[in-house]
Design a protein around this motif. Structure first.
Motif, PDB file in Angstrom:
ATOM      1  N   GLY A   1      15.300  63.670 -19.454  1.00  0.00           N
ATOM      2  CA  GLY A   1      14.361  64.628 -18.887  1.00  0.00           C
ATOM      3  C   GLY A   1      13.737  64.126 -17.598  1.00  0.00           C
ATOM      4  O   GLY A   1      13.587  64.887 -16.630  1.00  0.00           O
ATOM      5  N   ARG A   2      13.385  62.858 -17.573  1.00  0.00           N
ATOM      6  CA  ARG A   2      12.789  62.276 -16.365  1.00  0.00           C
ATOM      7  C   ARG A   2      13.790  62.295 -15.209  1.00  0.00           C
ATOM      8  O   ARG A   2      13.446  62.673 -14.083  1.00  0.00           O
ATOM      9  N   ARG A   3      15.036  61.912 -15.485  1.00  0.00           N
ATOM     10  CA  ARG A   3      16.048  61.887 -14.427  1.00  0.00           C
ATOM     11  C   ARG A   3      16.388  63.297 -13.950  1.00  0.00           C
ATOM     12  O   ARG A   3      16.678  63.508 -12.770  1.00  0.00           O
ATOM     13  N   GLY A   4      16.330  64.263 -14.872  1.00  0.00           N
ATOM     14  CA  GLY A   4      16.584  65.644 -14.468  1.00  0.00           C
ATOM     15  C   GLY A   4      15.524  66.134 -13.500  1.00  0.00           C
ATOM     16  O   GLY A   4      15.839  66.778 -12.494  1.00  0.00           O
ATOM     17  N   ARG A   5      14.270  65.847 -13.807  1.00  0.00           N
ATOM     18  CA  ARG A   5      13.188  66.248 -12.904  1.00  0.00           C
ATOM     19  C   ARG A   5      13.330  65.554 -11.547  1.00  0.00           C
ATOM     20  O   ARG A   5      13.157  66.173 -10.501  1.00  0.00           O
ATOM     21  N   GLU A   6      13.664  64.267 -11.567  1.00  0.00           N
ATOM     22  CA  GLU A   6      13.848  63.542 -10.312  1.00  0.00           C
ATOM     23  C   GLU A   6      14.960  64.171  -9.473  1.00  0.00           C
ATOM     24  O   GLU A   6      14.843  64.260  -8.246  1.00  0.00           O
ATOM     25  N   ARG A   7      16.013  64.608 -10.133  1.00  0.00           N
ATOM     26  CA  ARG A   7      17.122  65.240  -9.400  1.00  0.00           C
ATOM     27  C   ARG A   7      16.663  66.522  -8.710  1.00  0.00           C
ATOM     28  O   ARG A   7      17.006  66.771  -7.547  1.00  0.00           O
ATOM     29  N   ILE A   8      15.881  67.339  -9.416  1.00  0.00           N
ATOM     30  CA  ILE A   8      15.402  68.581  -8.819  1.00  0.00           C
ATOM     31  C   ILE A   8      14.478  68.287  -7.644  1.00  0.00           C
ATOM     32  O   ILE A   8      14.568  68.933  -6.587  1.00  0.00           O
ATOM     33  N   ILE A   9      13.607  67.306  -7.777  1.00  0.00           N
ATOM     34  CA  ILE A   9      12.696  66.948  -6.687  1.00  0.00           C
ATOM     35  C   ILE A   9      13.477  66.465  -5.474  1.00  0.00           C
ATOM     36  O   ILE A   9      13.199  66.852  -4.337  1.00  0.00           O
ATOM     37  N   GLU A  10      14.475  65.640  -5.725  1.00  0.00           N
ATOM     38  CA  GLU A  10      15.236  65.042  -4.615  1.00  0.00           C
ATOM     39  C   GLU A  10      16.166  66.037  -3.937  1.00  0.00           C
ATOM     40  O   GLU A  10      16.345  66.006  -2.714  1.00  0.00           O
ATOM     41  N   GLU A  11      16.760  66.941  -4.721  1.00  0.00           N
ATOM     42  CA  GLU A  11      17.790  67.824  -4.178  1.00  0.00           C
ATOM     43  C   GLU A  11      17.321  69.256  -3.908  1.00  0.00           C
ATOM     44  O   GLU A  11      17.844  69.920  -3.012  1.00  0.00           O
ATOM     45  N   TYR A  12      16.333  69.733  -4.681  1.00  0.00           N
ATOM     46  CA  TYR A  12      16.025  71.161  -4.639  1.00  0.00           C
ATOM     47  C   TYR A  12      14.537  71.480  -4.518  1.00  0.00           C
ATOM     48  O   TYR A  12      14.139  72.617  -4.781  1.00  0.00           O
ATOM     49  N   SER A  13      13.714  70.529  -4.151  1.00  0.00           N
ATOM     50  CA  SER A  13      12.292  70.850  -4.014  1.00  0.00           C
ATOM     51  C   SER A  13      12.116  71.872  -2.895  1.00  0.00           C
ATOM     52  O   SER A  13      12.870  71.890  -1.917  1.00  0.00           O
ATOM     53  N   ILE A  14      11.123  72.730  -3.022  1.00  0.00           N
ATOM     54  CA  ILE A  14      10.938  73.814  -2.059  1.00  0.00           C
ATOM     55  C   ILE A  14      10.722  73.278  -0.654  1.00  0.00           C
ATOM     56  O   ILE A  14      11.139  73.894   0.330  1.00  0.00           O
ATOM     57  N   ASP A  15      10.075  72.132  -0.532  1.00  0.00           N
ATOM     58  CA  ASP A  15       9.829  71.545   0.790  1.00  0.00           C
ATOM     59  C   ASP A  15      11.141  71.174   1.481  1.00  0.00           C
ATOM     60  O   ASP A  15      11.321  71.421   2.679  1.00  0.00           O
ATOM     61  N   LYS A  16      12.055  70.577   0.724  1.00  0.00           N
ATOM     62  CA  LYS A  16      13.336  70.177   1.324  1.00  0.00           C
ATOM     63  C   LYS A  16      14.193  71.389   1.671  1.00  0.00           C
ATOM     64  O   LYS A  16      14.897  71.392   2.688  1.00  0.00           O
ATOM     65  N   ILE A  17      14.134  72.411   0.840  1.00  0.00           N
ATOM     66  CA  ILE A  17      14.884  73.626   1.151  1.00  0.00           C
ATOM     67  C   ILE A  17      14.302  74.311   2.381  1.00  0.00           C
ATOM     68  O   ILE A  17      15.038  74.806   3.241  1.00  0.00           O
ATOM     69  N   ALA A  18      12.972  74.327   2.485  1.00  0.00           N
ATOM     70  CA  ALA A  18      12.324  74.917   3.655  1.00  0.00           C
ATOM     71  C   ALA A  18      12.744  74.196   4.931  1.00  0.00           C
ATOM     72  O   ALA A  18      12.975  74.828   5.974  1.00  0.00           O
ATOM     73  N   GLU A  19      12.868  72.879   4.852  1.00  0.00           N
ATOM     74  CA  GLU A  19      13.299  72.104   6.022  1.00  0.00           C
ATOM     75  C   GLU A  19      14.686  72.530   6.479  1.00  0.00           C
ATOM     76  O   GLU A  19      14.970  72.570   7.682  1.00  0.00           O
ATOM     77  N   LYS A  20      15.553  72.856   5.539  1.00  0.00           N
ATOM     78  CA  LYS A  20      16.908  73.284   5.901  1.00  0.00           C
ATOM     79  C   LYS A  20      16.876  74.621   6.638  1.00  0.00           C
ATOM     80  O   LYS A  20      17.612  74.822   7.607  1.00  0.00           O
ATOM     81  N   TYR A  21      16.020  75.529   6.192  1.00  0.00           N
ATOM     82  CA  TYR A  21      15.885  76.809   6.889  1.00  0.00           C
ATOM     83  C   TYR A  21      15.309  76.595   8.283  1.00  0.00           C
ATOM     84  O   TYR A  21      15.794  77.168   9.271  1.00  0.00           O
ATOM     85  N   LEU A  22      14.294  75.754   8.401  1.00  0.00           N
ATOM     86  CA  LEU A  22      13.678  75.489   9.702  1.00  0.00           C
ATOM     87  C   LEU A  22      14.690  74.845  10.651  1.00  0.00           C
ATOM     88  O   LEU A  22      14.681  75.139  11.853  1.00  0.00           O
ATOM     89  N   SER A  23      15.538  74.012  10.104  1.00  0.00           N
ATOM     90  CA  SER A  23      16.556  73.370  10.933  1.00  0.00           C
ATOM     91  C   SER A  23      17.516  74.406  11.515  1.00  0.00           C
ATOM     92  O   SER A  23      17.904  74.328  12.692  1.00  0.00           O
ATOM     93  N   ILE A  24      17.892  75.387  10.715  1.00  0.00           N
ATOM     94  CA  ILE A  24      18.787  76.441  11.202  1.00  0.00           C
ATOM     95  C   ILE A  24      18.115  77.247  12.297  1.00  0.00           C
ATOM     96  O   ILE A  24      18.693  77.495  13.361  1.00  0.00           O
ATOM     97  N   TYR A  25      16.874  77.694  12.042  1.00  0.00           N
ATOM     98  CA  TYR A  25      16.175  78.494  13.062  1.00  0.00           C
ATOM     99  C   TYR A  25      15.939  77.694  14.321  1.00  0.00           C
ATOM    100  O   TYR A  25      15.956  78.243  15.426  1.00  0.00           O
ATOM    101  N   GLY A  26      15.773  76.391  14.181  1.00  0.00           N
ATOM    102  CA  GLY A  26      15.534  75.549  15.358  1.00  0.00           C
ATOM    103  C   GLY A  26      16.754  75.376  16.234  1.00  0.00           C
ATOM    104  O   GLY A  26      16.642  74.995  17.404  1.00  0.00           O
ATOM    105  N   ARG A  27      17.926  75.691  15.687  1.00  0.00           N
ATOM    106  CA  ARG A  27      19.168  75.526  16.470  1.00  0.00           C
ATOM    107  C   ARG A  27      19.520  76.794  17.241  1.00  0.00           C
ATOM    108  O   ARG A  27      20.504  76.821  17.971  1.00  0.00           O
TER     109      ARG A  27
END
Length: 232
Positions: A205-231
């Motif tokens: 359970g702990r490793r599953g939560r860590e995976r979501i934070i590292e790969e799918y946290s809303i902040d990291k996803i938002a950064e990907k969208y901002l990167s696209i708009y910035g290009r």
């Protein structure tokens, strides 16, 4: 400039109909990991509210629709109970009610009337998920990126998922991935988790939560969208 998708499967399906593959950009869904998080005290409170006295809770969150394959899940639940009786199965989603005749028939045929709770639609999924030790995604087809899997992992629930859409990539090597429509495989996956020592389940359970934070946290996803708009 970009055609955005939230799953590889969605991109492939659209490109078969003529969408440009050269402009494909895939950004997965993100999760509010401060909203979806483990809470042992809340877990006890939710179980009490739902009058659950069993040691284990296995959840299934999906509207009642053929592609969600509630029938296979209910059949798998019966096999789980044949080995471990101390389990309650909690199902949530639109039309997931005892007034839905087809679903009630599945439950009655399996003799699970006293072991299943049907809660219908809920607006407090983050809260109810804390009570679920294992969450099953039993979809047979038609999934892209399943939010429920990521939300469940974020609260520390262990996931058994069918290999449909992006499910396998979401759980990585932390969840159990099984073929769709396999009663035996789903039940064996659930039993594997429930029979594991507490410390093993806690670590998964702990490793599953860590995976979501590292790969799918809303902040990291938002950064990907901002990167696209910035290009642009």
């Amino acid at each position: 400039n970009h055609i955005l998708y939230n799953s590889s499967l969605s991109a492939q399906q659209h490109e078969r109909y003529g969408y440009s593959g050269n402009r494909r950009t895939i950004i997965f869904n993100g999760f509010e990991t401060e909203e979806f998080k483990p809470d042992i005290h809340l877990k006890s409170k939710v179980k009490k509210e739902l009058n659950i006295e069993t040691r284990y809770v296995v959840g299934h969150i999906a509207r009642f629709h053929p592609k969600k394959d509630h029938k296979t899940f209910i059949s798998a639940a019966k096999k789980v109970l044949d080995e471990i009786e101390d389990v309650t199965f909690v199902l949530i989603g639109r039309n997931v009610l005892f007034s839905t005749e087809a679903l009630t028939e599945y439950i009655n045929q399996s003799g699970l009337e006293t072991k299943v709770q049907l809660l219908g639609e809920r607006t407090d999924i983050a809260r109810v998920l804390t009570a679920m030790d294992v969450v099953v995604s039993s979809s047979g087809w038609g999934e892209g990126f399943s939010n429920v899997i990521g939300e469940a992992m974020a609260v520390g629930s262990l996931c058994v998922v069918t290999d449909v859409g992006e499910a396998k990539d979401i759980v990585g090597d932390i969840g159990i991935v099984v073929p769709p429509y396999s009663v035996d495989a789903i039940s064996k996956g659930v039993l594997q988790f429930l029979k594991s020592p507490d410390e093993v389940r806690d670590d998964i359970g702990r490793r599953g939560r860590e995976r979501i934070i590292e790969e799918y946290s809303i902040d990291k996803i938002a950064e990907k969208y901002l990167s696209i708009y910035g290009r642009q």
